[in-house]
Each structure stands twice: as structure tokens, then as C-alpha cells.
Design an enzyme around this catalytic site. Structure first.
Site, PDB file in Angstrom:
ATOM      1  N   GLU A 111       0.831  -1.181   0.000  1.00 16.88           N
ATOM      2  CA  GLU A 111       0.000   0.000   0.000  1.00 16.88           C
ATOM      3  C   GLU A 111       0.874   1.243   0.000  1.00 16.88           C
ATOM      4  OE1 GLU A 111      -4.085  -1.436   2.112  1.00 16.88           O
ATOM      5  OE2 GLU A 111      -2.299  -1.306   3.337  1.00 16.88           O
ATOM      6  N   CYS A 125       3.672   8.392   1.164  1.00 16.63           N
ATOM      7  CA  CYS A 125       4.140   7.453   2.172  1.00 16.63           C
ATOM      8  C   CYS A 125       4.379   6.118   1.475  1.00 16.63           C
ATOM      9  CB  CYS A 125       3.069   7.353   3.251  1.00 16.63           C
ATOM     10  SG  CYS A 125       3.470   6.205   4.546  1.00 16.63           S
ATOM     11  N   CYS A 132       6.196  -6.947   7.854  1.00 12.50           N
ATOM     12  CA  CYS A 132       7.305  -6.461   8.679  1.00 12.50           C
ATOM     13  C   CYS A 132       7.693  -7.561   9.646  1.00 12.50           C
ATOM     14  CB  CYS A 132       6.865  -5.212   9.448  1.00 12.50           C
ATOM     15  SG  CYS A 132       8.207  -4.394  10.333  1.00 12.50           S
ATOM     16  N   CYS A 136       5.711  -4.413  16.489  1.00 13.28           N
ATOM     17  CA  CYS A 136       5.289  -3.333  17.382  1.00 13.28           C
ATOM     18  C   CYS A 136       3.810  -3.573  17.681  1.00 13.28           C
ATOM     19  CB  CYS A 136       5.524  -1.986  16.728  1.00 13.28           C
ATOM     20  SG  CYS A 136       7.254  -1.765  16.286  1.00 13.28           S
ATOM     21  N   CYS A 139       0.834  -1.605  15.969  1.00  7.82           N
ATOM     22  CA  CYS A 139       0.907  -1.395  14.511  1.00  7.82           C
ATOM     23  C   CYS A 139       0.229  -2.536  13.762  1.00  7.82           C
ATOM     24  CB  CYS A 139       2.369  -1.289  14.080  1.00  7.82           C
ATOM     25  SG  CYS A 139       2.579  -1.208  12.295  1.00  7.82           S
ATOM     26  N   CYS A 361      -1.357   6.150   9.437  1.00  6.34           N
ATOM     27  CA  CYS A 361      -0.177   5.464   9.961  1.00  6.34           C
ATOM     28  C   CYS A 361      -0.555   4.174  10.667  1.00  6.34           C
ATOM     29  CB  CYS A 361       0.511   6.295  11.032  1.00  6.34           C
ATOM     30  SG  CYS A 361       1.245   7.766  10.460  1.00  6.34           S
TER      31      CYS A 361
HETATM   32  N1  SAH Z   1       8.874   0.624  10.336  1.00  6.26           N
HETATM   33  C1  SAH Z   1       9.144   2.009  10.363  1.00  6.26           C
HETATM   34  C2  SAH Z   1       8.350   2.795   9.334  1.00  6.26           C
HETATM   35  C3  SAH Z   1       6.899   2.429   9.158  1.00  6.26           C
HETATM   36  S1  SAH Z   1       5.815   2.763  10.518  1.00  6.26           S
HETATM   37  C4  SAH Z   1       8.933   2.567  11.746  1.00  6.26           C
HETATM   38  O1  SAH Z   1       8.427   1.853  12.594  1.00  6.26           O
HETATM   39  O2  SAH Z   1       9.324   3.704  11.964  1.00  6.26           O
HETATM   40  C5  SAH Z   1       5.476   4.499  10.343  1.00  6.26           C
HETATM   41  C6  SAH Z   1       5.026   5.192  11.626  1.00  6.26           C
HETATM   42  O3  SAH Z   1       3.679   4.864  11.959  1.00  6.26           O
HETATM   43  C7  SAH Z   1       5.877   4.799  12.825  1.00  6.26           C
HETATM   44  O4  SAH Z   1       6.203   5.906  13.608  1.00  6.26           O
HETATM   45  C8  SAH Z   1       4.936   3.906  13.561  1.00  6.26           C
HETATM   46  O5  SAH Z   1       5.300   3.797  14.882  1.00  6.26           O
HETATM   47  C9  SAH Z   1       3.607   4.584  13.344  1.00  6.26           C
HETATM   48  N2  SAH Z   1       2.457   3.747  13.636  1.00  6.26           N
HETATM   49  C10 SAH Z   1       2.368   2.421  13.527  1.00  6.26           C
HETATM   50  N3  SAH Z   1       1.124   1.995  13.865  1.00  6.26           N
HETATM   51  C11 SAH Z   1       0.411   3.092  14.201  1.00  6.26           C
HETATM   52  C12 SAH Z   1      -0.937   3.304  14.606  1.00  6.26           C
HETATM   53  N4  SAH Z   1      -1.805   2.302  14.695  1.00  6.26           N
HETATM   54  N5  SAH Z   1      -1.340   4.574  14.832  1.00  6.26           N
HETATM   55  C13 SAH Z   1      -0.475   5.593  14.694  1.00  6.26           C
HETATM   56  N6  SAH Z   1       0.803   5.460  14.299  1.00  6.26           N
HETATM   57  C14 SAH Z   1       1.255   4.210  14.055  1.00  6.26           C
HETATM   58 FE1  SF4 Z   2       7.197  -2.675  11.556  1.00  2.67          FE
HETATM   59 FE2  SF4 Z   2       4.965  -1.370  12.253  1.00  2.67          FE
HETATM   60 FE3  SF4 Z   2       6.970  -1.593  13.984  1.00  2.67          FE
HETATM   61 FE4  SF4 Z   2       7.257   0.011  11.865  1.00  2.67          FE
HETATM   62  S1  SF4 Z   2       5.794   0.279  13.539  1.00  2.67           S
HETATM   63  S2  SF4 Z   2       8.759  -1.500  12.660  1.00  2.67           S
HETATM   64  S3  SF4 Z   2       6.081  -1.182  10.313  1.00  2.67           S
HETATM   65  S4  SF4 Z   2       5.749  -3.296  13.146  1.00  2.67           S
END
Ligand code: SAH
Ligand code: SF4
Length: 387
Positions: A111, A125, A132, A136, A139, A361
Site C-alpha cells: 500500500e 508514504c 514487517c 510493534c 501497529c 499510519c
Molecule cells: N517501520 C518504520 C516505518 C513504518 S511505521 C517505523 O516503525 O518507523 C510508520 C510510523 O507509523 C511509525 O512511527 C509507527 O510507529 C507509526 N504507527 C504504527 N502503527 C500506528 C498506529 N496504529 N497509529 C499511529 N501510528 C502508528
Molecule cells: Fe514494523 Fe509497524 Fe513496527 Fe514500523 S511500527 S517496525 S512497520 S511493526
């Protein structure tokens, strides 16, 4: 008498032709020579010509390269491809956010999201991986297993698809709609650094898409040993997904913190090449109700960032189906932001964009995966019903 079959050509025919749009200038020149399409002494000149057609004009057909001889165009078309990947789905949010689901190959879907009015004009973006490997807990992408790294061509293709849709070919000098790139889509870019760096070289090239490296941001969850290489190879802006100010909590939110705890992370950030007031690190902090949103944590954040040229982005948590987290209330977020402001940090609260199309995000997760999951659920229900 034995017969030797020459099979060396056979597999080449079976494979998809090399897509030229992910190659560096040097690789492009080499590929043209290796395919026998261009003599060595003309390779550099031809590569420059092709580069402009591909990356400045955005052509997808060799036939459009009007200053290349007809026979050469035919030979190029025979040996190579410029094709875009298939756009499986396109959605436009009420707020103008656009999301494309792009199929790079069977089962390989990513996406890409365009957000207007972010950066100078609008930010794209992009994803760096399908899925991944890091989990996290807040996420959505983290719930999807890694399928694979994207190639440089597949990363560049996301920019091309967006520009096709936004009508941005040839590359406009002024008044761009797509002015910034953020690697904040699916995946951890520092686990795919070679391809990310090559894609940035292509996107930033002045005779092509020409988006300056200062407008390209790479976001990482904190792969400390790769930070230096990222800075040296790409000169991109750095964003760090911080989300917590102490190790115990950060380990829960970003499990990678067990491997690279905060002290190491902060030291790694301080050493990021080129850091200064003109090149600040962005710290992303997702606001999770009752988890990381107290005034004490805001103060701890100010302390933690002392001495680092930094910006803080407070991200309201974007919920997704199945998550237990909730977004902090608006007043809590404002209170948190006020403490950061008093501590000397401008801390814009990132208004959630494209929530209605799950483009915000952390909400990204490819449709194929969702469909597989729902097919699985249906199958399970059917199995239960038949017991
Ligand atoms: N993997 C990288 C880049 C992709 S995530 C990283 O973790 O930085 C992009 C951003 O979206 C990161 O700051 C992540 O922490 C945030 N993010 C992930 N899930 C989210 C959610 N459900 N709501 C808001 N931000 C989120
Ligand atoms: Fe992976 Fe989501 Fe963590 Fe970014 S925030 S490292 S995309 S699991």
C-alpha cells in the site's frame, strides 16, 4: 557422439524481462551493453537519454522515446520492460488522501498513500517491505508476517504510480503536488537499506523525479547499527519511532528495544551524519490512552532529547480491527504537546488522515492478507459448524 544442448538461453526467455526503472545509471549502461542493444562507447549517452524518458517524462513504452532510433527502440522493447505494476485498488478519502494497493507479483501487494498538504505540498508514504518482521504491538502492519523486501524498482514504482495518478509527468519544477517522500508505509526500511538507498538515488536524481534528499524522510523503529550507513548512503532526513521514554515501556511497544535499548538508540541518533539545526531528527510518538500519555512522560521526553536537534510529531493512535489500544483524548494530547512546547519543542499534532480508507499510519496491511484472513475465518467457522 554426444550431443550438448545449449540451455543457457532457455531460462532467460522464461523470466520476466528486466525492468529498467530500478537500475542505477551505471547499471543501466551495463545492462544496455550486456543485452547487445548498445555498443559500449555509446552506453553512457544512451543511458542518459533513457533515464530522462523514464524518470523525467515517466514513459512506459520504448516507442515513446522519439529521439532513439526505431530499431534500437524495438531491440530495447525485446530485451527490457518499463511496465508499471498493477494497481489493484485505488481509494480516495474525504480529506483528499489517496491510497493505492499495488500488486508487485502474485501475493506481493503493498500500500502506498498520498497525503495532500503535508511537507511543502503533499507527501507520499511508501512501503519498503511487504509486511514487517518487527511486531510493534500498536501497529497493524506488525501483525502481518514479512513476505519479502521490495526491490529498488518496486519502491520507485510506488512513486511512479502516484505521479501517474496525480498527473505529474514530466517532472514539474514548480507547483508540485507530490513534494515529499516518507518511508513510513509497510516495513522497516533499515532492514532493506540497499534497495531503499538505491531507490532514493533514483528518486532524488536531478534529471528525473528530482525530489531533494532534504524532502525524503526515512522512519525507523531504531535499527541502531544501520543508522550511520543510512545517513552516509542517502543523506535522507531521519525519523525515529520512539513512543516511550523508558526501556520497560518501549520494550512492550517496540520489541526491537530489547536488542537496541534507549541509551544505544540515543547515542546512535546523536552520531547521525549531517545532524544540525537545519537537519533535525523527527521523533514520532504515538499517543496511547493510559499507556504513554502522562505529563510526567512528556517531561521525560524533553529530558531524553536534550542536546539533539529534534522535532516531535505526536501521532494520535489510529485504531484497527482487533487492537486493544485506544487513542488518548484530545485534551490529554494537547496537554502533552503544551509541556513539549514549554520544553522548547514545536510539537505538531499530526491530524489523522485518510482514516476512512484505513490509510493512516499503522493501518496499512495489504488487502490480500485481509482476504486470506477472512477466508481462513470463514473456513474455520464452516469447520466448526460441521463438527
Ligand atoms: N517501520 C518504520 C516505518 C513504518 S511505521 C517505523 O516503525 O518507523 C510508520 C510510523 O507509523 C511509525 O512511527 C509507527 O510507529 C507509526 N504507527 C504504527 N502503527 C500506528 C498506529 N496504529 N497509529 C499511529 N501510528 C502508528
Ligand atoms: Fe514494523 Fe509497524 Fe513496527 Fe514500523 S511500527 S517496525 S512497520 S511493526
Amino acid at each position: 557422439m554426444g550431443v550438448t544442448l545449449d540451455l543457457s538461453r532457455a531460462p532467460a526467455k522464461a523470466l520476466a524481462p528486466t525492468n529498467l526503472t530500478g537500475l542505477s545509471r551505471t547499471e543501466l549502461a551495463e545492462a544496455l551493453v550486456a543485452a547487445g542493444v548498445v555498443p559500449k562507447e555509446k552506453a553512457k549517452m544512451r543511458a542518459s537519454q533513457l533515464w530522462r524518458w523514464m524518470h523525467h517524462y515517466g514513459v512506459t513504452d520504448f516507442a515513446q522515446m522519439t529521439d532513439v532510433a526505431k530499431e534500437t527502440r524495438a531491440a530495447l522493447a525485446e530485451a527490457f520492460s518499463l511496465a508499471r505494476p498493477e494497481v489493484v485498488e485505488r481509494q480516495v478519502s474525504k480529506d483528499g488522501t489517496r491510497k493505492w494497493l499495488i500488486r508487485m507479483g502474485p501475493g506481493i501487494e503493498v500500500e502506498t498513500v498520498y497525503i495532500p498538504d503535508v511537507g511543502r505540498a503533499g507527501a507520499l508514504c511508501v512501503s519498503s517491505q511487504v509486511g514487517c518482521t518487527l511486531n510493534c504491538t500498536f501497529c497493524h502492519t506488525g501483525t502481518q508476517a514479512l513476505v519479502r523486501n521490495l526491490t529498488a524498482a518496486e519502491i520507485v514504482a510506488q512513486v511512479q504510480v502516484a505521479r501517474d495518478d496525480l498527473g505529474e509527468w514530466p517532472s514539474p519544477k514548480e507547483d508540485r503536488r507530490l513534494s515529499n517522500i516518507v518511508f513510513m508505509g509497510m516495513g522497516e526500511p533499515l532492514y532493506n537499506l540497499d534497495n531503499v538507498a538505491q531507490a532514493i538515488d533514483i528518486i532524488a536524481d536531478n534529471e528525473g523525479i528530482a525530489i531533494s534528499r532534504r524532502r525524503i524522510t526515512v522512519s525507523t523503529s531504531g535499527v541502531v547499527p544501520m543508522l550511520k550507513e543510512l545517513g552516509e548512503k542517502t543523506q535522507a532526513m531521519l525519523a525515529i519511532s520512539l513512543h516511550a521514554t523508558n526501556d520497560a515501556l518501549r520494550e512492550k511497544l517496540v520489541p526491537l528495544n530489547k536488542k537496541y535499548p534507549l541509551k544505544e538508540l540515543m547515542d546512535g541518533i546523536r552520531a547521525y551524519p549531517g545532524l544540525g539545526n537545519a537537519k533535525r531528527v523527527t521523533f514520532e510518538y504515538v499517543m496511547l490512552k493510559g499507556v504513554n500519555d502522562t505529563p510526567a512522560e512528556a517531561k521525560a521526553l524533553v529530558q531524553l532529547l536534550k542536546g539533539i536537534p529534534a522535532k516531535i510529531n505526536l501521532i494520535p493512535f489510529n485504531p484497527w480491527p482487533g487492537t486493544d489500544y485506544e487513542c488518548s483524548s484530545w485534551s490529554t494530547i494537547e496537554q502533552f504537546a503544551a509541556i513539549l512546547n514549554r520544553g522548547g519543542y514545536a510539537s505538531p499534532i499530526r491530524t489523522p488522515r485518510g482514516r476512512d480508507i484505513l490509510a493512516a499510519c499503522g493501518q496499512l496491511k495489504s488487502e490480500s492478507e485481509k482476504q486470506r484472513a477472512s477466508a481462513r475465518r470463514r473456513a474455520e467457522q464452516a469447520a466448526e459448524a460441521s463438527e
